[in-house]
Design a protein around this motif. Structure first.
Motif, PDB file in Angstrom:
ATOM      1  N   LEU B  29       3.035  33.199   1.164  1.00  0.00           N
ATOM      2  CA  LEU B  29       1.869  32.341   0.929  1.00  0.00           C
ATOM      3  C   LEU B  29       0.581  33.148   0.846  1.00  0.00           C
ATOM      4  O   LEU B  29      -0.271  32.888  -0.015  1.00  0.00           O
ATOM      5  CB  LEU B  29       1.770  31.281   2.032  1.00  0.00           C
ATOM      6  CG  LEU B  29       2.720  30.107   1.828  1.00  0.00           C
ATOM      7  CD1 LEU B  29       2.853  29.269   3.087  1.00  0.00           C
ATOM      8  CD2 LEU B  29       2.225  29.223   0.685  1.00  0.00           C
ATOM      9  N   THR B  38      -4.492  29.851   2.482  1.00  0.00           N
ATOM     10  CA  THR B  38      -3.213  29.721   3.181  1.00  0.00           C
ATOM     11  C   THR B  38      -3.448  29.095   4.548  1.00  0.00           C
ATOM     12  O   THR B  38      -4.241  29.601   5.331  1.00  0.00           O
ATOM     13  CB  THR B  38      -2.550  31.091   3.352  1.00  0.00           C
ATOM     14  OG1 THR B  38      -2.272  31.635   2.062  1.00  0.00           O
ATOM     15  CG2 THR B  38      -1.260  30.975   4.140  1.00  0.00           C
ATOM     16  N   THR B  39      -2.776  27.992   4.820  1.00  0.00           N
ATOM     17  CA  THR B  39      -2.966  27.330   6.107  1.00  0.00           C
ATOM     18  C   THR B  39      -1.753  27.539   7.004  1.00  0.00           C
ATOM     19  O   THR B  39      -0.627  27.699   6.521  1.00  0.00           O
ATOM     20  CB  THR B  39      -3.187  25.816   5.930  1.00  0.00           C
ATOM     21  OG1 THR B  39      -1.985  25.234   5.393  1.00  0.00           O
ATOM     22  CG2 THR B  39      -4.350  25.540   4.994  1.00  0.00           C
ATOM     23  N   ARG B  41      -0.459  25.344   8.713  1.00  0.00           N
ATOM     24  CA  ARG B  41       0.404  24.197   8.449  1.00  0.00           C
ATOM     25  C   ARG B  41       1.360  24.465   7.288  1.00  0.00           C
ATOM     26  O   ARG B  41       2.547  24.111   7.338  1.00  0.00           O
ATOM     27  CB  ARG B  41      -0.455  22.964   8.143  1.00  0.00           C
ATOM     28  CG  ARG B  41      -1.163  22.389   9.362  1.00  0.00           C
ATOM     29  CD  ARG B  41      -2.282  21.442   8.895  1.00  0.00           C
ATOM     30  NE  ARG B  41      -2.535  20.358   9.836  1.00  0.00           N
ATOM     31  CZ  ARG B  41      -3.360  20.443  10.871  1.00  0.00           C
ATOM     32  NH1 ARG B  41      -4.010  21.559  11.111  1.00  0.00           N
ATOM     33  NH2 ARG B  41      -3.542  19.399  11.673  1.00  0.00           N
ATOM     34  N   ALA B  42       0.835  25.060   6.239  1.00  0.00           N
ATOM     35  CA  ALA B  42       1.676  25.335   5.069  1.00  0.00           C
ATOM     36  C   ALA B  42       2.747  26.377   5.400  1.00  0.00           C
ATOM     37  O   ALA B  42       3.899  26.257   4.967  1.00  0.00           O
ATOM     38  CB  ALA B  42       0.818  25.809   3.901  1.00  0.00           C
ATOM     39  N   ALA B  45       5.392  24.654   7.418  1.00  0.00           N
ATOM     40  CA  ALA B  45       6.200  23.762   6.581  1.00  0.00           C
ATOM     41  C   ALA B  45       7.232  24.568   5.799  1.00  0.00           C
ATOM     42  O   ALA B  45       8.409  24.220   5.753  1.00  0.00           O
ATOM     43  CB  ALA B  45       5.291  22.971   5.638  1.00  0.00           C
ATOM     44  N   ARG B  46       6.790  25.670   5.191  1.00  0.00           N
ATOM     45  CA  ARG B  46       7.713  26.455   4.372  1.00  0.00           C
ATOM     46  C   ARG B  46       8.794  27.121   5.230  1.00  0.00           C
ATOM     47  O   ARG B  46       9.914  27.338   4.770  1.00  0.00           O
ATOM     48  CB  ARG B  46       6.953  27.505   3.568  1.00  0.00           C
ATOM     49  CG  ARG B  46       7.834  28.145   2.522  1.00  0.00           C
ATOM     50  CD  ARG B  46       7.106  29.097   1.608  1.00  0.00           C
ATOM     51  NE  ARG B  46       6.264  28.437   0.617  1.00  0.00           N
ATOM     52  CZ  ARG B  46       5.763  29.051  -0.455  1.00  0.00           C
ATOM     53  NH1 ARG B  46       6.025  30.333  -0.668  1.00  0.00           N
ATOM     54  NH2 ARG B  46       5.008  28.408  -1.301  1.00  0.00           N
TER      55      ARG B  46
END
Lengths: 197, 197
Positions: B29, B38-39, B41-42, B45-46
């Motif tokens: 990311l 880029t968070t 959270r992301a 999630a990934r």
DNA sequence: GTCTATAAGCAGATAGAC
DNA sequence: GTCTATCTGCTTATAGAC
């Protein structure tokens, strides 16, 4: 039409001036910190106006950025193949002299702001096509790409990474050293056997 | 020491695996979108984990980024001056082959994340000093800088800007075209009169 | 026309339940 | 040890007072 006391600047003139000042400060900040880290508030503060005014004039941060980087599309001067290298070196001089803040603002965000990426990609492709057209041989596209990439790398190293070895060097010295390299790329023969196979 | 039912993986092994997976996804990311966009959270999630777990493991976003880009410091192989160009071309091959995600993550943010900028600057200065030491003449530093800048520009154009003209070209072809240019920079004489003065 | 006040959203980080 | 719920802070953007 009205009885206004004819101010030294009309309202629309004052408005344009303020708008230009905001835009100039925005360019500075975008060039220094990139799109994400530049806030409307910081732009307003540096321009000495209220944040709401910035929004009033430009509507949204995206739009402010778009206007801030709008000016910067250069062209490599036209001409025949035989003078290509000289024209490239002239371009080096331009790129290594004072870069307009709008260009720096665009370049600073080119890796992280999708719209800026696209803008730069398009601009580079244009230069590339132009150079390619004046290079003979079937490797023309790749050779042109390598020339552009070199120009690009030097510009980045000097203006955005501030490399000591590039920052304070007169453009003419760089151009002088680059000449044989560009000549080799533009006119030279490819040497085979790059991998030792 | 205890009566544990000897699981296929111990807790600490599982932990290390999860941590590595998070790190790998974070690299992806960061490489795609840069530090700002880029968070946590992301990333979570990934990686298929809870955002709080990422914080648990890495403490803060900065730290996650630091770990994500930590691996990437390469060295240009050592050797005498006479083989410099060949070693440079080998480096081209490396840089244009598969780049490790950690390098791309670092490069993506190099213009907008101060810490990344510093990291890249240091890395480049190191390469530069190394190359400079094997170039004769008083222009050594500048010549080395131009070589590094070229390498840099090509890497960027290929991996981060995805230029069509560079993206799908075999590294050997690029190395072959670059050889005379590097030779000119490393060994050639400067031509005077760059500005026509 | 300009600014105050505030809304609305999203980020990183934390505390505590399970 | 892992997740739920939440806090705090900062951003862009808007609505409305002056």
């Amino acid at each position: 039409m009205e009885e206004a006391a004819t101010p030294r600047l009309t309202r629309s003139q004052r408005r344009r001036r303020t708008e230009e000042r905001i835009l100039a400060r925005a360019r500075e900040l975008f060039a220094e910190s990139g799109y994400e880290r530049t806030t409307i508030r910081a732009v307003a503060a540096r321009a000495g106006v209220d944040p709401a005014l910035v929004m009033q004039y430009f509507g949204a941060k995206d739009e402010l950025f778009r206007r801030a980087v709008a000016v910067s599309t250069e062209e490599v001067a036209d001409g025949g193949p035989e003078r290509l290298v000289e024209r490239l070196l002239a371009a080096v001089g331009v790129k290594l002299g004072e870069q307009p803040p709008s260009s720096l603002a665009l370049l600073r965000s080119m890796l992280t702001h999708p719209e800026a990426t696209e803008h730069v990609r398009t601009s580079i492709s244009g230069q590339l096509a132009h150079i390619q057209a004046t290079i003979p041989g079937e490797d023309a596209e790749l050779r042109a790409a390598l020339i552009v990439a070199t120009l690009f790398g030097v510009t980045l190293g000097r203006h955005l990474l501030d490399l000591d070895a590039l920052r304070d060097v007169p453009p003419e010295r760089i151009a002088a050293l680059l000449r044989p390299a560009f000549t080799a790329l533009a006119e030279g023969q490819a040497t085979s056997d790059a991998t030792g196979r």
